[in-house]
Design a protein around this motif. Structure first.
Motif, PDB file in Angstrom:
ATOM      1  N   CYS A 187      20.061-100.444  25.735  1.00 42.93           N
ATOM      2  CA  CYS A 187      19.720-101.866  25.670  1.00 42.93           C
ATOM      3  C   CYS A 187      18.423-102.151  26.423  1.00 42.93           C
ATOM      4  O   CYS A 187      18.184-101.556  27.478  1.00 42.93           O
ATOM      5  CB  CYS A 187      20.817-102.699  26.324  1.00 42.93           C
ATOM      6  SG  CYS A 187      22.422-102.592  25.521  1.00 42.93           S
ATOM      7  N   GLY A 188      17.644-103.096  25.915  1.00 42.41           N
ATOM      8  CA  GLY A 188      16.484-103.622  26.641  1.00 42.41           C
ATOM      9  C   GLY A 188      15.496-102.545  27.052  1.00 42.41           C
ATOM     10  O   GLY A 188      15.020-101.756  26.227  1.00 42.41           O
ATOM     11  N   HIS A 219      16.410 -99.096  26.036  1.00 46.46           N
ATOM     12  CA  HIS A 219      16.223 -98.949  24.596  1.00 46.46           C
ATOM     13  C   HIS A 219      14.748 -98.622  24.310  1.00 46.46           C
ATOM     14  O   HIS A 219      14.435 -97.685  23.565  1.00 46.46           O
ATOM     15  CB  HIS A 219      16.671-100.244  23.913  1.00 46.46           C
ATOM     16  CG  HIS A 219      16.465-100.292  22.431  1.00 46.46           C
ATOM     17  ND1 HIS A 219      16.084-101.435  21.786  1.00 46.46           N
ATOM     18  CD2 HIS A 219      16.572 -99.352  21.471  1.00 46.46           C
ATOM     19  CE1 HIS A 219      15.960-101.181  20.490  1.00 46.46           C
ATOM     20  NE2 HIS A 219      16.255 -99.938  20.271  1.00 46.46           N
ATOM     21  N   CYS A 244      10.765-107.235  28.704  1.00 49.29           N
ATOM     22  CA  CYS A 244      11.182-107.062  30.109  1.00 49.29           C
ATOM     23  C   CYS A 244      10.160-107.640  31.080  1.00 49.29           C
ATOM     24  O   CYS A 244      10.453-108.559  31.821  1.00 49.29           O
ATOM     25  CB  CYS A 244      11.423-105.592  30.431  1.00 49.29           C
ATOM     26  SG  CYS A 244      12.736-104.846  29.455  1.00 49.29           S
TER      27      CYS A 244
END
Lengths: 325, 325
Positions: free
Chosen positions: B30-31, B34, B210
């Motif tokens: 995730c995020g 990822h 992010c």
């Protein structure tokens, strides 16, 4: 679906069978056509073990995937059949020995010259949904799945194309007044985020990059519903607008979680809830696959209403088709 | 690289060989994690015919890919080892018979419990680049490629880890004054676009979601350099800021085209040109693969300088880790 398109699909399926084992599938296009092919990757990854990769055309060419070769099927798409990167990608794939199939609206295009086979589709407001790009794509997709792994499910999926126009027409009527209100409320927003997952990802991506950025010059980004919680959700505030899609099937819980959070922290959350679609004409086990086509009707309505409210025609461009680039 | 990490990689490689034929690889996180795995997909697709798919963790679970099974390798990552979706994805993959390998900074995490094998990495400003997440990932990646298809190239790629810290340290010094100026100029921008392609795509994606959205509450979107011309470029105007990456290798021409266009129509184009990196310590045929790690150093510098200029600490969150969601 028009006899011509049915015949083109049949020819492609026969050629694919004649080709023998397909060990990799690449779906290759740019922008809106890239978004258009994404649901096929979703369906193929769920229904077959044949590895399927969807890539922007020039990323595909410069990447030079090692698995591309004589046992590959490369499906490309360009509405006008002239997108240089997609024409080049199709040529490149054919040179590597892949079976090349193009989707296009235009006849006798440069893309059609490079592709071994072309499947056409129709376009315009009066077109039956089964003859539009997504209808014809599904006509190929489920016919192909039916030869990979024959199943009553794929027969039924093909039959669903006969009722697709009824479903999309009803949705358009149902959503027209709702979306007029959304567009009026959103018309002065400088940025609108687009959130979805699963089979709706392509529609939400094309809403962000085509409908908003390209055709309305409104800032946007596509955010995957699952990724939302791992970075993007920190941008959420009372005045940040989100258009979010809640799908059917297993991805739904992931979408719902994003919608629930966003609604708590933003006053501007607009939800395309696929459960509100009347899809009763389509078998329940196929509704997830077909839902993205119906979501696409709603996204288009948003764009049209937005264009009206903002006095900014969807046909206006400052760069595309106007400059050398 | 630390002996512990080398040993963990060795154990994973032996387990992979013992497993036998790997017919599909899934990279799942995730995020930021990822984004971190995306370059591995790029390299694997260029170097092997093993189909590799990178997916957000919950998309992977809800998608239920049909090819996932006993001949799959599933590589997941969570820095803290606690990301619920990634822990669940790893558990799910293992239940399907896949070989599961997790990357994590934390010890003895929930992720480590679910994964058959864990490869750890170090973190913090004084850490040698070969011990950071990307260094250890490459340590695994090229060791794995070396058993799939033994080659001097992969030996050299592994040896490059020994000089990586010199390269990244030099880049940090070189870019610090440049980036301080960029950040000062950009500090009041409400939106900053992030454009890249090829191996740099993951870095540009994590910069958008992010560094900017999550840690600076600045609107952003990642745009693929090739896709830029098929929608997003219409948002370009004299006052719209873009941070764009020009890679090495074949993707470079695609990035250059986007940079050239953007520079013509925006006064706020900032280019991370990988040709400006001093990568002479790394063999030329490996520079494309390593460039994204160096780009990552520059993206981090931008975030740090941006945080300083805006007085907005990179550690501030309004939702993450603070609320139930």
């Amino acid at each position: 679906m028009k006899e011509q398109f049915k015949q083109e699909i049949k020819t492609v399926i026969e050629a694919t069978q004649a080709k023998g084992d397909i060990e990799s599938i690449y779906l290759v296009a740019c922008g809106g056509s890239h978004a258009f092919l994404q649901p096929a990757e979703y369906v193929l990854s769920k229904e077959t073990t044949i590895p399927t990769t969807v890539l922007p055309s020039r990323e595909f060419i410069t990447r030079e995937p090692k698995a591309l070769g004589e046992h590959s099927l490369v499906v490309s798409c360009s509405h006008s059949g002239t997108t240089p990167e997609t024409v080049a990608a199709t040529k490149y794939a054919r040179e590597q020995g892949a079976l090349t199939v193009a989707f296009a609206f235009a006849d006798e295009s440069p893309l059609e010259k490079e592709a071994e086979y072309t499947i056409h589709y129709a376009w315009g407001p009066e077109t039956d949904a089964s003859d539009l790009n997504t209808g014809v794509l599904y006509g190929w997709l489920f016919a192909y799945l039916n030869v990979v792994n024959p199943s009553d499910k794929y027969d039924r999926a093909l039959k669903a194309l006969d009722v697709l126009n009824d479903v999309t027409t009803k949705t358009r009527e149902q959503y027209t007044p709702i979306i007029a209100k959304w567009a009026s409320e959103l018309k002065r927003e400088p940025i609108v985020y687009s959130v979805a997952s699963g089979i709706n990802a392509g529609q939400a991506y094309s809403f962000a990059i085509c409908w908003l950025q390209e055709m309305q010059w409104v800032n946007s980004a596509y955010i995957h519903s699952g990724e939302y919680f791992h970075g993007p959700f920190e941008i959420t505030d009372f005045d940040v607008p989100f258009i979010m899609c809640e799908g059917l099937g297993k991805a739904r819980a992931m979408d719902e979680r994003a919608v629930d959070f966003a609604k708590k922290h933003s006053d501007k959350v607009y939800v395309i809830d696929n459960k509100d679609f009347d899809m009763s004409l389509i078998d329940e086990d196929l509704q997830d696959y077909y839902s993205q086509i119906v979501s696409g009707v709603v996204y288009r309505l948003i764009a049209e209403s937005f264009a009206y409210e903002r006095g900014h025609s969807l046909d206006v461009r400052r760069y595309m088709w106007k400059l050398e680039y």
